[in-house]
Write a protein that holds these residues in place. Structure first.
Motif, PDB file in Angstrom:
ATOM      1  N   CYS A   8      44.212  66.166 -23.602  1.00  0.00           N
ATOM      2  CA  CYS A   8      43.943  65.197 -24.655  1.00  0.00           C
ATOM      3  C   CYS A   8      43.749  63.802 -24.065  1.00  0.00           C
ATOM      4  CB  CYS A   8      45.095  65.175 -25.662  1.00  0.00           C
ATOM      5  SG  CYS A   8      45.143  66.643 -26.725  1.00  0.00           S
ATOM      6  N   HIS A  68      36.511  70.502 -26.837  1.00  0.00           N
ATOM      7  CA  HIS A  68      37.891  70.098 -27.088  1.00  0.00           C
ATOM      8  C   HIS A  68      38.007  69.455 -28.469  1.00  0.00           C
ATOM      9  CE1 HIS A  68      41.952  68.689 -25.838  1.00  0.00           C
ATOM     10  NE2 HIS A  68      41.687  67.734 -26.707  1.00  0.00           N
ATOM     11  N   CYS A  85      40.643  70.386 -31.455  1.00  0.00           N
ATOM     12  CA  CYS A  85      41.821  69.518 -31.360  1.00  0.00           C
ATOM     13  C   CYS A  85      41.721  68.417 -32.408  1.00  0.00           C
ATOM     14  CB  CYS A  85      41.920  68.926 -29.954  1.00  0.00           C
ATOM     15  SG  CYS A  85      43.392  67.908 -29.742  1.00  0.00           S
ATOM     16  N   CYS A  90      42.459  64.602 -31.388  1.00  0.00           N
ATOM     17  CA  CYS A  90      41.386  63.977 -30.619  1.00  0.00           C
ATOM     18  C   CYS A  90      40.154  63.751 -31.496  1.00  0.00           C
ATOM     19  CB  CYS A  90      41.016  64.837 -29.409  1.00  0.00           C
ATOM     20  SG  CYS A  90      42.236  64.715 -28.084  1.00  0.00           S
TER      21      CYS A  90
END
Ligand SMILES: [Zn+2]
Length: 95
Positions: free
Chosen positions: A19, A48, A52, A55
């Protein structure tokens, strides 16, 4: 806007991309400054962000900040002070 509440940062490991790395490179990512020579490429960051939420929210905030700055200044040369001020306000709202 209602606060969604904090969820876990989801850093329990197992992700191929950290992250912190993603957030670190968010600016370059949005500016399309990442080159394939970089150790984390655009595809990995995008992947990602897809999985996520924290994020992704970070990315959304950055996008909003850019939009606000662009409207306020009608140019790409917004002063850093304005940018920081907006970012700080958004961060305060979120926390
Ligand atoms: Zn993340």
């Amino acid at each position: 806007m209602s606060a969604p509440g904090r969820d876990a940062a989801g850093r329990s490991g197992g992700r191929e991309t950290d992250c912190e790395d993603v957030v670190d490179r968010l600016y370059a990512f949005l500016d399309h400054e990442l080159s394939t020579a970089d150790d984390i490429d655009v595809g990995r960051i995008q992947r990602h962000l897809d999985e996520c939420a924290p994020c992704l929210r970070e990315r959304d905030v950055e996008v909003v900040v850019r939009e606000v700055v662009r409207r306020a200044c009608a140019s790409d040369s917004a002063p850093d002070t304005l940018r920081v001020r907006i970012l700080t306000q958004i961060t305060q709202v979120r926390s």
